[in-house]
Design an enzyme around this catalytic site. Structure first.
Site, mmCIF file in Angstrom:
data_model
loop_
_atom_site.group_PDB
_atom_site.id
_atom_site.type_symbol
_atom_site.label_atom_id
_atom_site.label_comp_id
_atom_site.label_asym_id
_atom_site.label_seq_id
_atom_site.Cartn_x
_atom_site.Cartn_y
_atom_site.Cartn_z
ATOM 1 N N GLU A 98 0.835 -1.202 0.000
ATOM 2 C CA GLU A 98 0.000 0.000 0.000
ATOM 3 C C GLU A 98 0.872 1.254 0.000
ATOM 4 O O GLU A 98 2.015 1.226 0.444
ATOM 5 C CB GLU A 98 -0.894 0.023 1.252
ATOM 6 C CG GLU A 98 -2.305 -0.466 0.999
ATOM 7 C CD GLU A 98 -3.141 0.510 0.158
ATOM 8 O OE1 GLU A 98 -2.584 1.312 -0.611
ATOM 9 O OE2 GLU A 98 -4.380 0.441 0.277
ATOM 10 N N ASP A 102 -4.518 4.841 6.254
ATOM 11 C CA ASP A 102 -5.135 6.040 6.821
ATOM 12 C C ASP A 102 -6.130 5.580 7.903
ATOM 13 O O ASP A 102 -5.710 5.251 9.014
ATOM 14 C CB ASP A 102 -5.797 6.801 5.661
ATOM 15 C CG ASP A 102 -6.263 8.186 6.032
ATOM 16 O OD1 ASP A 102 -5.705 8.785 6.959
ATOM 17 O OD2 ASP A 102 -7.209 8.686 5.397
HETATM 18 C C1 PRP Z 1 -6.242 5.537 -0.703
HETATM 19 C C2 PRP Z 1 -4.849 4.994 -0.415
HETATM 20 C C3 PRP Z 1 -5.133 3.728 0.363
HETATM 21 C C4 PRP Z 1 -6.401 4.070 1.121
HETATM 22 C C5 PRP Z 1 -6.056 4.404 2.539
HETATM 23 O O1 PRP Z 1 -6.774 4.826 -1.796
HETATM 24 O O2 PRP Z 1 -4.178 4.701 -1.629
HETATM 25 O O3 PRP Z 1 -5.386 2.651 -0.501
HETATM 26 O O4 PRP Z 1 -6.966 5.240 0.480
HETATM 27 O O5 PRP Z 1 -7.196 4.853 3.224
HETATM 28 P P1 PRP Z 1 -7.918 4.034 4.359
HETATM 29 O O6 PRP Z 1 -6.852 3.475 5.274
HETATM 30 O O7 PRP Z 1 -8.744 5.090 5.038
HETATM 31 O O8 PRP Z 1 -8.745 2.966 3.749
HETATM 32 P P2 PRP Z 1 -8.089 5.317 -2.571
HETATM 33 O O9 PRP Z 1 -9.244 4.560 -2.028
HETATM 34 O O10 PRP Z 1 -8.142 6.801 -2.565
HETATM 35 O O11 PRP Z 1 -7.881 4.802 -4.046
HETATM 36 P P3 PRP Z 1 -6.605 5.074 -4.991
HETATM 37 O O12 PRP Z 1 -5.482 4.256 -4.428
HETATM 38 O O13 PRP Z 1 -7.023 4.606 -6.329
HETATM 39 O O14 PRP Z 1 -6.312 6.552 -4.936
HETATM 40 MN MN MN Z 2 -5.281 3.225 -2.598
#
Ligand code: PRP
Ligand code: MN
Ligand code: MG
Length: 180
Positions: A98, A102
Site C-alpha cells: 500500500e 489512513d
Molecule cells: C487511498 C490509499 C489507500 C487508502 C487508505 O486509496 O491509496 O489505498 O486510500 O485509506 P484508508 O486506510 O482510510 O482505507 P483510494 O481509495 O483513494 O484509491 P486510490 O489508491 O485509487 O487513490
Molecule cells: Mn489506494
C-alpha cells in the site's frame, strides 16, 4: 516544485532509499517463500514497482483495485472491489503493498477477504502510515514512513485523481482542496 504543493515531504532520494531498505528486509524475510506481492491500485503502483525491483528473490505480482474514497479528501467509509486478483491466494504467502494506511478501512477489508480465501500468511508493507487517523485495528508489518495528518500527494497518491505522477511526495496546499 509545482505551485499546488506547499512543501516536499519525501524527495526522490528519500523514496529510493526507503524502497531499498524495505526491499532488502523483504528479500530476507521472503527468501524461498515465493510471495504473491499484491499492489493495491491505484495509489500503490509507483511504490510497488520500486519495491519489487529491490527484492532479488523469486516472487509473483498481482493487482487489486479497491476504493474507499470518492474524489474528495473524506473517506466514504465504504470499500468496493473494482478489480479482483487474477491469482488464487490459497496457501500463498501474501504481501499487500500500500501507499498509505489512513483509517485502515481498505486494509481491514482486504485482510478479511484474503483470510476467507485461506492465504497461508498475509502481511502488509506500506510506504506511509498515518496512525492519527486510524479507525480500524490494522497494523502494517513493514512501514516506510510515519506521517502526520496532512494531505499528501504524489508518487501514486492523488487528490481528485491528479498528482499521482509527481516523483516525490508533497503536502498539498490547503486552498486546493478547501471549499470544494
Ligand atoms: C487511498 C490509499 C489507500 C487508502 C487508505 O486509496 O491509496 O489505498 O486510500 O485509506 P484508508 O486506510 O482510510 O482505507 P483510494 O481509495 O483513494 O484509491 P486510490 O489508491 O485509487 O487513490
Ligand atoms: Mn489506494
Ligand atoms: Mg485516492
Amino acid at each position: 516544485m509545482k505551485p499546488d504543493i506547499e512543501r516536499v515531504l519525501f524527495s526522490e532520494e528519500d523514496l529510493h532509499k526507503v524502497a531499498q531498505r524495505l526491499g532488502k528486509q523483504l528479500s530476507v524475510d521472503y527468501a524461498d517463500k515465493n510471495p504473491l506481492v499484491i499492489c493495491v491500485l491505484k495509489g500503490a503502483i509507483l511504490f510497488m514497482t520500486d519495491l519489487v525491483r529491490e527484492m532479488d528473490i523469486p516472487l509473483e505480482i498481482d493487482f487489486m483495485d479497491v476504493s474507499s474514497y470518492g474524489d474528495g479528501t473524506v473517506s466514504s467509509g465504504e470499500v468496493r472491489i473494482l478489480k479482483d486478483l487474477d491469482t488464487s491466494v490459497f496457501q500463498r504467502n501474501v504481501l499487500i503493498v500500500e501507499d498509505i494506511v489512513d483509517t485502515g478501512r481498505t486494509l481491514s477489508y482486504l485482510m478479511k477477504l484474503l483470510k476467507t480465501r485461506e492465504a497461508k500468511s498475509i502481511k502488509i508493507c506500506t510506504l506511509m502510515d498515518k496512525q492519527d487517523r486510524r479507525v480500524m485495528n490494522v497494523k502494517a508489518d513493514y512501514i516506510g514512513f510515519e506521517v502526520p495528518n496532512e494531505f499528501v500527494v504524489g508518487y501514486g497518491l492523488d487528490y481528485a485523481q491528479h498528482y499521482r505522477n509527481l516523483p516525490y511526495i508533497g503536502v498539498l496546499k490547503p486552498e486546493i482542496y478547501e471549499n470544494k
